[in-house]
Design a protein around this motif. Sequence first.
Motif, PDB file in Angstrom:
ATOM      1  N   MET A 110     -42.176  71.612  72.901  1.00 55.65           N
ATOM      2  CA  MET A 110     -41.978  69.561  73.001  1.00 55.65           C
ATOM      3  C   MET A 110     -42.382  68.245  73.913  1.00 55.65           C
ATOM      4  N   LEU A 111     -41.766  68.702  75.241  1.00 57.88           N
ATOM      5  CA  LEU A 111     -42.359  67.812  76.316  1.00 57.88           C
ATOM      6  C   LEU A 111     -43.207  67.877  76.450  1.00 57.88           C
ATOM      7  N   GLY A 112     -44.046  69.274  76.571  1.00 61.83           N
ATOM      8  CA  GLY A 112     -45.933  68.809  76.444  1.00 61.83           C
ATOM      9  C   GLY A 112     -46.219  68.537  75.510  1.00 61.83           C
TER      10      GLY A 112
ATOM     11  N   ALA B 192     -38.811  57.880  75.898  1.00 63.38           N
ATOM     12  CA  ALA B 192     -38.658  57.871  77.008  1.00 63.38           C
ATOM     13  C   ALA B 192     -40.280  58.610  77.931  1.00 63.38           C
ATOM     14  N   SER B 193     -41.211  59.958  77.523  1.00 65.49           N
ATOM     15  CA  SER B 193     -43.310  59.817  77.177  1.00 65.49           C
ATOM     16  C   SER B 193     -43.048  58.941  77.248  1.00 65.49           C
ATOM     17  N   LEU B 194     -42.939  57.650  75.897  1.00 66.09           N
ATOM     18  CA  LEU B 194     -43.325  56.602  75.799  1.00 66.09           C
ATOM     19  C   LEU B 194     -44.238  55.981  77.198  1.00 66.09           C
TER      20      LEU B 194
ATOM     21  N   SER C   8     -36.489  61.954  82.761  1.00 64.32           N
ATOM     22  CA  SER C   8     -35.495  61.585  81.175  1.00 64.32           C
ATOM     23  C   SER C   8     -36.046  62.007  80.037  1.00 64.32           C
ATOM     24  N   ALA C   9     -37.086  62.694  80.182  1.00 68.00           N
ATOM     25  CA  ALA C   9     -37.891  63.124  78.760  1.00 68.00           C
ATOM     26  C   ALA C   9     -37.114  64.828  78.734  1.00 68.00           C
ATOM     27  N   ARG C  10     -37.351  65.262  80.126  1.00 68.81           N
ATOM     28  CA  ARG C  10     -37.002  65.933  80.356  1.00 68.81           C
ATOM     29  C   ARG C  10     -35.678  67.038  80.439  1.00 68.81           C
TER      30      ARG C  10
END
Length: 596
Positions: A141-143, A26-28, A82-84
Amino acid sequence: MILSTIRWLLRELPGLKRTLFLGAAASLVGSAFAVAAPLALRAAIDRMTGGGLDGAAMLKALAALAAVIALLALGEGVFRFSARWLLVSQARIQEHAVRERMVRRLLGLPLSFFHRSPSGDLMARLTNDPSSLQHLIGVGMLGLSNTVLVFAMSVAMMAVLSPSLALMVLVPFPFIAVMINRVGKSVYARFRAVQDHYGVLTDRVQENLSGIRVVKAMVRERAEEEEFAALSREYMRRSLLLTRAQAAVIPGIGLLAGLGLGMILYVGGRMVISGSLTLGTFVAFNAYLAMLVWPAVSLGWVLNLVQRAAVSLERIREVEAEAAEETDEGGEPFRQGDIDVSHLTFAYPGAASCALSDVTLSIPAGKTIGLVGPTGSGKTTFVRLILRLYDVPAGSIRVGKTDLGRISRSSLRAEAAVVSQEPFLYSDTLAANISFGREDAGPEEIEEAALLAGLKPDLETFPKGLETVVGERGVTLSGGQRQRAALARALVRRPRLLILDDPFSALDAETEEAILARLREEVGRLKTPGNGGENGTTVILVAHRVSAVRACDWICVFDGGTIAARGTHEELLGRDGFYRDMARRQQIEENLGIRD
């Protein structure tokens, strides 16, 4: 350190690997939307400055590009949300799992571990340390994923737009890496110092609150306040040292990034003026450069989280590395029989001398034995060994024909009940405390146990009888009431082995005698079918009063870790020694009215 911490998390926490993969995906996608926006901006600026379009066509093109930028922003927002959500919610789930895992581990550790581990430090490991892991798994991990992805994509796009400027952008990053490495070591050491001292601070507060009666009775409020203030100042000092180390990271990275931005502005501006770079390309390049500033700063923030999590993980693994108490899943069930002790010698771990030395005796099933002796003579150690709270050499203790070491701990303790001199009660109702060891006990059984333990007169004074909440550690009860509640808790289990470790020390002589009379009658009829229960309950009574043990079937006198004498009450009174001296002294005290 980052990799070893993440490897442990992925290996030990189920479900985390899948969630991290989905969160990274999702982050990508979110980062791809973010990186595409400057290209649309570049096209818009070049259209405005390039000429060749009339006003209407220009507005139409700009409207289309604006719509594209808005859609890209929407897509970025959806995927970043979504990633968060995936990572932060998973972090909360894993925090719960780690905390449960630690409680399960702690409950499975032997008693010796708790004797050398302050409860405040264990509370800090159980509360603060899983929270540090949660912060790393969630926002950390999000950061980290955003930092890596945005950095890689932005640098790639800058290289496409202007390779020479892209190389200049990378110049500060080796210096940033060196700074992060140096500061990281300092953060790790200082956070460890903070966490360790937090355990000391918590332990002190817990002791003061648990012993508030003693604090007030000894007028220690001011002294304890000063001692806590000293501990709190030390915690603040260590925290400020940690803050100082952390504070240097983000401004330092920001400074290096700012120097790079100034250099790019000057060189890129010259390229625009010379015509080798379009204005749209230069604006897009600076947009990507701006995107790099946050990942660079975020890297320092993530570093702090990683260092904190590494310290917390180390503290958690220290607990997990402790040897657990053997489960004895293949052990034999407890069957009541004679308890034979043969040449038992025992020393506590790390002790310089033996607590028991060459102790030999036999306790017939269903009989009551009294243990007396000076303080520290080995009485309590003996009953601890009977319960397998510590292991003893093979063959030293047998129950029936079975070596104690072969009997399952859980089976042994399920059939035994213990009442100590300083019983522990939970902040719950009196009925719940009495039925703590046997949740299926009915109201009639609880009431009968309370009656046997001599609690009936007290129940009439309690506002809600057995449903009265006794407070933390039974703080609303007197010492005698707590002991009788603990005795009721033991009796409601209908044990085959009842160990009373000086449970009447807070009772007056009359109440003690009444309880003992009822107890003698009760243990004689506690006969359960099968497993040798027909003999009634075997009772081991540790006491410092002759009145408590004189009706025992026989009595052992401990002295210096050995049995100095044994016999019935009458036999021991007829011999010189500790027992007769104690009996005479207590008789004189009773005659003078100086005994409770």
